[in-house]
Design a protein around this motif. Structure first.
Motif, PDB file in Angstrom:
ATOM      1  N   CYS A 187      50.437 -25.135 -14.974  1.00  0.00           N
ATOM      2  CA  CYS A 187      50.002 -23.682 -15.718  1.00  0.00           C
ATOM      3  C   CYS A 187      51.308 -22.667 -15.393  1.00  0.00           C
ATOM      4  O   CYS A 187      51.055 -21.989 -14.493  1.00  0.00           O
ATOM      5  N   LEU A 188      52.231 -22.648 -16.138  1.00  0.00           N
ATOM      6  CA  LEU A 188      53.318 -21.878 -16.130  1.00  0.00           C
ATOM      7  C   LEU A 188      53.753 -21.055 -17.416  1.00  0.00           C
ATOM      8  O   LEU A 188      53.649 -19.810 -17.066  1.00  0.00           O
ATOM      9  N   THR A 189      53.554 -21.696 -18.481  1.00  0.00           N
ATOM     10  CA  THR A 189      54.002 -20.774 -19.704  1.00  0.00           C
ATOM     11  C   THR A 189      52.914 -19.848 -20.005  1.00  0.00           C
ATOM     12  O   THR A 189      51.838 -20.037 -19.929  1.00  0.00           O
TER      13      THR A 189
ATOM     14  N   CYS B 140      49.412 -20.522 -21.524  1.00  0.00           N
ATOM     15  CA  CYS B 140      49.309 -21.192 -22.845  1.00  0.00           C
ATOM     16  C   CYS B 140      50.244 -22.380 -22.984  1.00  0.00           C
ATOM     17  O   CYS B 140      50.980 -22.562 -22.338  1.00  0.00           O
ATOM     18  N   PHE B 141      50.173 -23.250 -24.146  1.00  0.00           N
ATOM     19  CA  PHE B 141      50.469 -24.630 -24.357  1.00  0.00           C
ATOM     20  C   PHE B 141      50.383 -25.216 -23.212  1.00  0.00           C
ATOM     21  O   PHE B 141      51.554 -26.032 -22.818  1.00  0.00           O
ATOM     22  N   ILE B 142      49.249 -25.518 -22.466  1.00  0.00           N
ATOM     23  CA  ILE B 142      49.148 -26.117 -21.224  1.00  0.00           C
ATOM     24  C   ILE B 142      48.608 -27.380 -21.461  1.00  0.00           C
ATOM     25  O   ILE B 142      47.759 -27.768 -22.137  1.00  0.00           O
ATOM     26  N   THR B 143      49.533 -28.583 -21.208  1.00  0.00           N
ATOM     27  CA  THR B 143      49.192 -29.867 -21.436  1.00  0.00           C
ATOM     28  C   THR B 143      48.157 -30.435 -20.429  1.00  0.00           C
ATOM     29  O   THR B 143      48.047 -30.221 -19.137  1.00  0.00           O
ATOM     30  N   ASN B 144      47.203 -30.885 -20.903  1.00  0.00           N
ATOM     31  CA  ASN B 144      45.881 -31.316 -20.258  1.00  0.00           C
ATOM     32  C   ASN B 144      44.984 -30.245 -20.119  1.00  0.00           C
ATOM     33  O   ASN B 144      44.111 -30.208 -19.130  1.00  0.00           O
TER      34      ASN B 144
ATOM     35  N   PRO C 101      62.579 -10.331  -9.889  1.00  0.00           N
ATOM     36  CA  PRO C 101      61.344 -11.092 -10.639  1.00  0.00           C
ATOM     37  C   PRO C 101      61.628 -12.478 -10.176  1.00  0.00           C
ATOM     38  O   PRO C 101      60.370 -13.226 -10.324  1.00  0.00           O
ATOM     39  N   TYR C 102      62.645 -13.079  -9.520  1.00  0.00           N
ATOM     40  CA  TYR C 102      62.491 -14.235  -9.176  1.00  0.00           C
ATOM     41  C   TYR C 102      62.033 -14.362  -7.634  1.00  0.00           C
ATOM     42  O   TYR C 102      61.978 -15.597  -7.159  1.00  0.00           O
ATOM     43  N   LYS C 103      61.681 -13.548  -7.114  1.00  0.00           N
ATOM     44  CA  LYS C 103      61.008 -13.423  -5.801  1.00  0.00           C
ATOM     45  C   LYS C 103      59.692 -12.893  -5.820  1.00  0.00           C
ATOM     46  O   LYS C 103      59.031 -12.526  -5.101  1.00  0.00           O
ATOM     47  N   ALA C 104      59.071 -12.812  -7.134  1.00  0.00           N
ATOM     48  CA  ALA C 104      57.747 -12.003  -7.289  1.00  0.00           C
ATOM     49  C   ALA C 104      56.456 -13.259  -7.375  1.00  0.00           C
ATOM     50  O   ALA C 104      55.289 -12.923  -7.229  1.00  0.00           O
TER      51      ALA C 104
HETATM   52  N1  CAA Z   1      66.172 -24.929  -8.332  1.00  0.00           N
HETATM   53  C1  CAA Z   1      66.387 -23.886  -7.537  1.00  0.00           C
HETATM   54  N2  CAA Z   1      66.262 -22.533  -7.714  1.00  0.00           N
HETATM   55  C2  CAA Z   1      66.902 -22.364  -9.056  1.00  0.00           C
HETATM   56  C3  CAA Z   1      66.854 -23.154  -9.894  1.00  0.00           C
HETATM   57  C4  CAA Z   1      66.678 -24.504  -9.437  1.00  0.00           C
HETATM   58  N3  CAA Z   1      66.649 -25.458 -10.521  1.00  0.00           N
HETATM   59  N4  CAA Z   1      67.412 -22.854 -11.129  1.00  0.00           N
HETATM   60  C5  CAA Z   1      67.763 -21.394 -10.771  1.00  0.00           C
HETATM   61  N5  CAA Z   1      67.085 -21.029  -9.592  1.00  0.00           N
HETATM   62  C6  CAA Z   1      67.137 -19.850  -8.707  1.00  0.00           C
HETATM   63  C7  CAA Z   1      68.743 -19.377  -8.772  1.00  0.00           C
HETATM   64  O1  CAA Z   1      69.350 -19.865  -7.639  1.00  0.00           O
HETATM   65  C8  CAA Z   1      68.396 -17.910  -8.521  1.00  0.00           C
HETATM   66  O2  CAA Z   1      68.039 -17.463  -7.222  1.00  0.00           O
HETATM   67  P1  CAA Z   1      68.629 -16.176  -6.772  1.00  0.00           P
HETATM   68  O3  CAA Z   1      67.866 -15.180  -7.514  1.00  0.00           O
HETATM   69  O4  CAA Z   1      68.086 -16.313  -5.212  1.00  0.00           O
HETATM   70  O5  CAA Z   1      70.037 -16.031  -6.878  1.00  0.00           O
HETATM   71  C9  CAA Z   1      66.971 -17.653  -9.369  1.00  0.00           C
HETATM   72  O6  CAA Z   1      66.347 -18.697  -9.232  1.00  0.00           O
HETATM   73  C10 CAA Z   1      67.331 -17.277 -10.840  1.00  0.00           C
HETATM   74  O7  CAA Z   1      68.124 -18.100 -11.435  1.00  0.00           O
HETATM   75  P2  CAA Z   1      68.797 -18.040 -12.905  1.00  0.00           P
HETATM   76  O8  CAA Z   1      69.499 -16.560 -12.746  1.00  0.00           O
HETATM   77  O9  CAA Z   1      69.422 -19.143 -13.545  1.00  0.00           O
HETATM   78  O10 CAA Z   1      67.620 -17.501 -13.863  1.00  0.00           O
HETATM   79  P3  CAA Z   1      67.427 -17.236 -15.237  1.00  0.00           P
HETATM   80  O11 CAA Z   1      66.123 -16.333 -15.645  1.00  0.00           O
HETATM   81  O12 CAA Z   1      68.715 -16.701 -15.935  1.00  0.00           O
HETATM   82  O13 CAA Z   1      67.046 -18.443 -16.105  1.00  0.00           O
HETATM   83  C11 CAA Z   1      65.819 -20.265 -16.593  1.00  0.00           C
HETATM   84  C12 CAA Z   1      66.213 -19.646 -15.551  1.00  0.00           C
HETATM   85  C13 CAA Z   1      66.936 -21.640 -16.590  1.00  0.00           C
HETATM   86  C14 CAA Z   1      65.853 -19.922 -18.218  1.00  0.00           C
HETATM   87  C15 CAA Z   1      64.587 -20.921 -16.534  1.00  0.00           C
HETATM   88  O14 CAA Z   1      63.694 -19.611 -16.707  1.00  0.00           O
HETATM   89  C16 CAA Z   1      63.955 -21.903 -17.214  1.00  0.00           C
HETATM   90  O15 CAA Z   1      64.157 -23.130 -17.021  1.00  0.00           O
HETATM   91  N6  CAA Z   1      63.164 -21.864 -18.242  1.00  0.00           N
HETATM   92  C17 CAA Z   1      62.542 -22.815 -19.004  1.00  0.00           C
HETATM   93  C18 CAA Z   1      61.129 -22.923 -18.513  1.00  0.00           C
HETATM   94  C19 CAA Z   1      60.550 -24.274 -18.845  1.00  0.00           C
HETATM   95  O16 CAA Z   1      61.106 -25.197 -18.917  1.00  0.00           O
HETATM   96  N7  CAA Z   1      59.287 -24.357 -19.215  1.00  0.00           N
HETATM   97  C20 CAA Z   1      58.390 -25.280 -19.605  1.00  0.00           C
HETATM   98  C21 CAA Z   1      57.127 -25.335 -19.068  1.00  0.00           C
HETATM   99  S1  CAA Z   1      56.442 -26.788 -18.587  1.00  0.00           S
HETATM  100  C22 CAA Z   1      55.985 -27.667 -19.853  1.00  0.00           C
HETATM  101  O17 CAA Z   1      56.652 -27.388 -21.066  1.00  0.00           O
HETATM  102  C23 CAA Z   1      55.129 -28.936 -19.555  1.00  0.00           C
HETATM  103  C24 CAA Z   1      54.406 -29.324 -20.623  1.00  0.00           C
HETATM  104  O18 CAA Z   1      53.455 -28.518 -20.610  1.00  0.00           O
HETATM  105  C25 CAA Z   1      54.551 -30.664 -20.984  1.00  0.00           C
END
Ligand code: CAA
Length: 393
Positions: free
Chosen positions: A128-130, A161-165, A185-188
């Motif tokens: 549950c992320l989205t 929302c949009f949670i698979t399963n 927000p990345y540390k929250a």
């Molecule tokens: N591994 C570890 N750390 C990471 C990382 C990774 N892959 N990617 C980013 N980080 C870290 C960065 O190093 C950064 O750290 P610091 O603050 O310490 O410098 C921090 O996280 C922020 O990174 P970004 O600046 O890249 O963050 P952003 O907000 O600009 O972008 C994003 C992030 C890539 C857009 C990300 O939010 C993302 O991947 N969004 C998509 C979300 C997603 O895939 N949702 C799908 C939900 S699950 C689903 O769909 C499943 C289902 O039900 C089937």
């Protein structure tokens, strides 16, 4: 009909046996229920139970906690095989693995054992992320968890929302903001294990989806849900590390998602080859037309490349080399775009019949489309690819 090149020829005997087992299961158990479940938007719970008996919901969990202990490459092979028959069913199985990943990557040994023990009882899990206002922008999540010192519990409030399963899971991994004063927000955020039967947990709107209808996709709502302190994934030391954990999980799952998209593309190719050899026009099979041959050749070329790239990304992941985010995103993005392109071409090859529900092709396009959207949209994959490239990875 079977195309010997529709899987990796260089896989081990053990992997071939597993692929054969899953292929037989998919053909004999899943295939007969697909049409009706897709039409009626129902879940084949008995077939899911059989898949769980085979361990297909806990493929990558280590054997010591009761999982199949497979590497990610083997998982790609198996999920492609399931997706060839029904991509929704494959998603319903693999989403359990997605929910396990935060625990496997960031959880304590006790949490891993506990989580696995729930899945061993043939129960579903969900990641549950989205949230309604936090899809691509994960860091905008609003779900909150506040610590109650008096009871030593976390109190969770929010809507996912949009949670698979979502509608069938007995256990969730929920990402919530715990550090309201964090410098970024990345540390929250932190992650929590939340049982479905706790007071305050409810399943909200069920999505009436265009495709992958053999999987459950719902809202999951948390209202003053209390979980004990030991349900914080990774314990106190992991507080505020939830965003990065979620990113690591998505890195890990994307090659498998790409492989499922390859399953859809391969099914399109198999169906088209059979159709092109039998369907006649101007007195000969359409397979004799160069226009059809060129389409088939392009579909085959790009699907082979997509598959090999997903396998490569999974192998790098299995080798422990980091970071592999760029590879994961390339695999998912290329394979997802390919599935949509190949399914669109498949409809063109089938002509009017491809557009009709009488043939399985229109469903393949409906199923394929989500692979450009979930697990990070393909626009987000390009953001990740470009970001890594520009940082020199
Ligand atoms: N591994 C570890 N750390 C990471 C990382 C990774 N892959 N990617 C980013 N980080 C870290 C960065 O190093 C950064 O750290 P610091 O603050 O310490 O410098 C921090 O996280 C922020 O990174 P970004 O600046 O890249 O963050 P952003 O907000 O600009 O972008 C994003 C992030 C890539 C857009 C990300 O939010 C993302 O991947 N969004 C998509 C979300 C997603 O895939 N949702 C799908 C939900 S699950 C689903 O769909 C499943 C289902 O039900 C089937």
């Amino acid at each position: 009909m079977s195309n010997p090149f529709s899987q990796d020829l260089l896989i081990s005997e053990e992997q071939k046996e597993l692929v054969a087992l899953v292929k037989e299961f998919a053909e004999t158990k899943v295939k007969p229920v697909v049409e009706q479940c897709d039409r009626d938007d129902t879940l084949p719970m008995e077939v899911y139970e059989q898949a769980m008996e085979m361990g297909l919901h806990m493929t990558v969990l280590p054997e010591e906690v009761g999982g199949m202990g497979l590497d990610h490459l083997t998982n790609c092979l198996l999920m492609e095989e399931l997706a060839k028959v029904d991509a929704g069913f494959a998603v319903g199985c693999s989403a359990n693995g997605l929910a396990c990943e935060p625990i496997m990557i960031g959880g304590t040994k006790e949490q891993q054992k506990y989580f696995a023990s729930v899945l061993q009882q043939k129960k579903f899990a969900a990641f549950c992320l989205t949230e309604p206002d936090a899809g691509s922008d994960v860091s905008a999540a609003k779900t909150k968890a506040v610590f109650d010192e008096k009871t030593n519990e976390w109190v969770i409030n929010g809507t996912k929302c949009f949670i698979t399963n979502g509608g069938v899971a007995s256990i969730y991994v929920v990402f919530a903001v715990t550090e309201k004063d964090a410098s970024s927000p990345y540390k929250a955020m932190s992650a929590f294990i939340v049982e479905r039967d706790l007071p305050g947990v409810s399943v909200g709107k069920k999505e009436d989806k265009m495709g992958i209808r053999l999987s459950s996709t719902t809202e999951v709502i948390f209202e003053d849900v209390r979980v004990p302190a030991d349900h914080l994934v990774g314990g106190e030391a992991a507080r505020g590390k939830g965003f990065k954990l979620a990113m690591q999980v998505l890195d890990s799952s994307r090659p498998t998602v790409g492989s499922m998209a390859c399953g859809i593309a391969q099914r399109c190719i198999d169906e088209c080859v059979e159709y092109a050899n039998t369907r006649k026009t101007f007195g000969k099979p359409i397979a004799a037309l160069q226009s059809m041959q060129f389409k088939l050749a392009d579909m085959e070329m790009t699907t082979q490349v997509a598959r090999q790239y997903c396998h490569y990304a999974a192998q790098v992941q299995d080798s422990g080399i980091k970071p592999y985010s760029k590879l994961s995103s390339i695999a998912k993005c290329f394979a997802g775009d390919n599935a949509v392109r190949v399914a669109t071409e498949a409809i063109q090859i089938f002509g009017g019949y491809g557009y009709s529900k009488e043939y399985p092709i229109e469903k393949l396009l409906r199923d394929a489309k989500i692979y450009q959207i979930f697990e990070g949209t393909n626009e987000i994959q390009r953001v990740v690819i470009a970001g890594n490239l520009l940082r020199g990875y």
